[in-house]
Design a protein around this motif. Structure first.
Motif, PDB file in Angstrom:
ATOM      1  N   ASP A 149       3.367 -36.657  -9.775  1.00 11.69           N
ATOM      2  CA  ASP A 149       3.085 -36.435 -11.188  1.00 11.69           C
ATOM      3  C   ASP A 149       2.540 -35.031 -11.350  1.00 11.69           C
ATOM      4  N   THR A 150       2.663 -34.491 -12.565  1.00 14.96           N
ATOM      5  CA  THR A 150       2.177 -33.146 -12.831  1.00 14.96           C
ATOM      6  C   THR A 150       1.251 -33.156 -14.029  1.00 14.96           C
ATOM      7  N   ALA A 151       0.248 -32.294 -13.978  1.00 12.89           N
ATOM      8  CA  ALA A 151      -0.687 -32.141 -15.084  1.00 12.89           C
ATOM      9  C   ALA A 151      -0.147 -31.125 -16.082  1.00 12.89           C
ATOM     10  N   ALA A 152      -0.803 -31.059 -17.245  1.00 13.00           N
ATOM     11  CA  ALA A 152      -0.372 -30.125 -18.285  1.00 13.00           C
ATOM     12  C   ALA A 152      -0.453 -28.680 -17.827  1.00 13.00           C
ATOM     13  N   ASP A 153      -1.340 -28.382 -16.869  1.00 18.48           N
ATOM     14  CA  ASP A 153      -1.464 -27.017 -16.355  1.00 18.48           C
ATOM     15  C   ASP A 153      -0.548 -26.768 -15.150  1.00 18.48           C
ATOM     16  N   SER A 154       0.419 -27.677 -14.927  1.00 20.54           N
ATOM     17  CA  SER A 154       1.426 -27.586 -13.862  1.00 20.54           C
ATOM     18  C   SER A 154       0.911 -27.949 -12.482  1.00 20.54           C
ATOM     19  N   THR A 155      -0.339 -28.394 -12.351  1.00 16.71           N
ATOM     20  CA  THR A 155      -0.827 -28.893 -11.067  1.00 16.71           C
ATOM     21  C   THR A 155       0.008 -30.101 -10.641  1.00 16.71           C
ATOM     22  N   VAL A 156       0.439 -30.097  -9.387  1.00 19.14           N
ATOM     23  CA  VAL A 156       1.258 -31.180  -8.852  1.00 19.14           C
ATOM     24  C   VAL A 156       0.385 -32.120  -8.024  1.00 19.14           C
ATOM     25  N   TYR A 157       0.489 -33.400  -8.297  1.00 18.52           N
ATOM     26  CA  TYR A 157      -0.186 -34.433  -7.515  1.00 18.52           C
ATOM     27  C   TYR A 157       0.881 -35.243  -6.775  1.00 18.52           C
TER      28      TYR A 157
END
Length: 295
Positions: free
Chosen positions: A139-147
């Motif tokens: 999954d990705t956050a709104a700031d493009s951080t990838v989990y």
């Protein structure tokens, strides 16, 4: 099986059926050969690992590549790769991220690491961790951080650019969902319920005793989860409260994606279903052959 949050064992609920359902996917990848599946030739898909939308096109990540329905609702292979996409997500920018294993005879390492596509899955490029990691949830956050959930090692990994990764909490889970409003808030589904991190996945604490298989969180008002028995829930209060909506047709779930607060995609044992009314009703978009679960 015990569930761990930052290395500490959590208590179990004693729900044998639920634990067994989740255990199927926590143990590891499917042992079947992708060549045994007929998907891509107009037959039903099986082993669904992820769902996504780009524009109005449905994308289905499977044991034998990425597919979309044609005008008659039959699955068509996207591109020419028949890799086993164990993890799949569409980023807020519209790029595709995936992980898993190469198709038989495809060469290369046994684990794909993280791969990316900027053309809706027609071509892919290697990003990182090839030969080292098989993410079963992305999954990705709104700031493009990838989990990414490294299920083989029971570890959550986080990257700001998809290239350099930090190892975060030890976590035995099936699925993850990142808050669209708070990039450091992450939900995970475990056999003891939903757990939550507010520090970017460094530690987790119980959020709810509702046992869910998959979760998706695409807007502040678009948090959904589906239980192992196929009942869809809507979440509030950051994942601490869950209200049942309706059963999804087709039995046990294999994947869930909330496109927005009203539009949902759910793969179950007999089909990929779409709802346009927040889960109150569903229409089957693709047929699915019964398999051994989504991962």
């Amino acid at each position: 099986m015990k569930t761990y949050f930052s290395g500490r064992p959590a208590t179990t609920l004693g729900a044998a059926l639920t634990a067994a359902a989740l255990a199927l996917t926590l143990v590891g990848c499917s042992s079947g050969d992708p060549a045994d599946d007929d998907a891509g030739s107009g037959s039903a898909l099986s082993h669904i690992h992820g769902l996504g939308m780009r524009g109005d096109t449905l994308y289905v990540a499977t044991h034998q590549g990425l597919h979309s329905p044609d005008a008659d609702g039959r699955p068509v292979l996207v591109g020419d790769r028949r890799d086993d996409f164990m993890g799949f997500t569409v980023t807020p920018k519209g790029d595709f991220l995936a992980s898993g294993h190469p198709a038989p005879g495809g060469g290369g390492p046994a684990d794909l690491g993280l791969i990316a596509s900027a053309d809706s899955g027609r071509t892919w490029r290697e990003k990182s961790l090839a030969g080292r990691v098989d993410f079963h949830a992305l999954d990705t956050a709104a700031d493009s951080t990838v989990y990414g959930l490294d299920s083989a090692n029971g570890l959550l990994r986080v990257s700001a650019d998809g290239v350099t990764w930090d190892d975060r909490a030890t976590l035995r889970a099936l699925d993850i969902a990142v808050s669209p409003a708070a990039p450091g808030t992450v939900l995970a589904t475990t056999e003891t319920g939903v757990v939550r991190s507010t520090d970017g996945g460094r530690s987790f604490a119980p959020a709810s005793e509702h046992v869910l298989a998959y979760v998706s969180w695409t807007a502040p008002d678009a948090l959904f989860g589906v239980a192992p028995d196929g009942v869809l829930y809507r979440g509030t209060d950051g994942g601490t409260s869950w209200t049942p909506v309706a059963p999804v047709p087709g039995g046990a779930p294999q994947a869930l994606t909330a496109v927005d607060a009203r539009r949902l995609l759910v793969a179950t044992q007999d089909g990929v279903y779409e709802s346009r009314d927040a889960g109150r009703s569903f229409e089957r978009r693709l047929a699915v052959e019964s398999g051994n679960g989504g991962h």
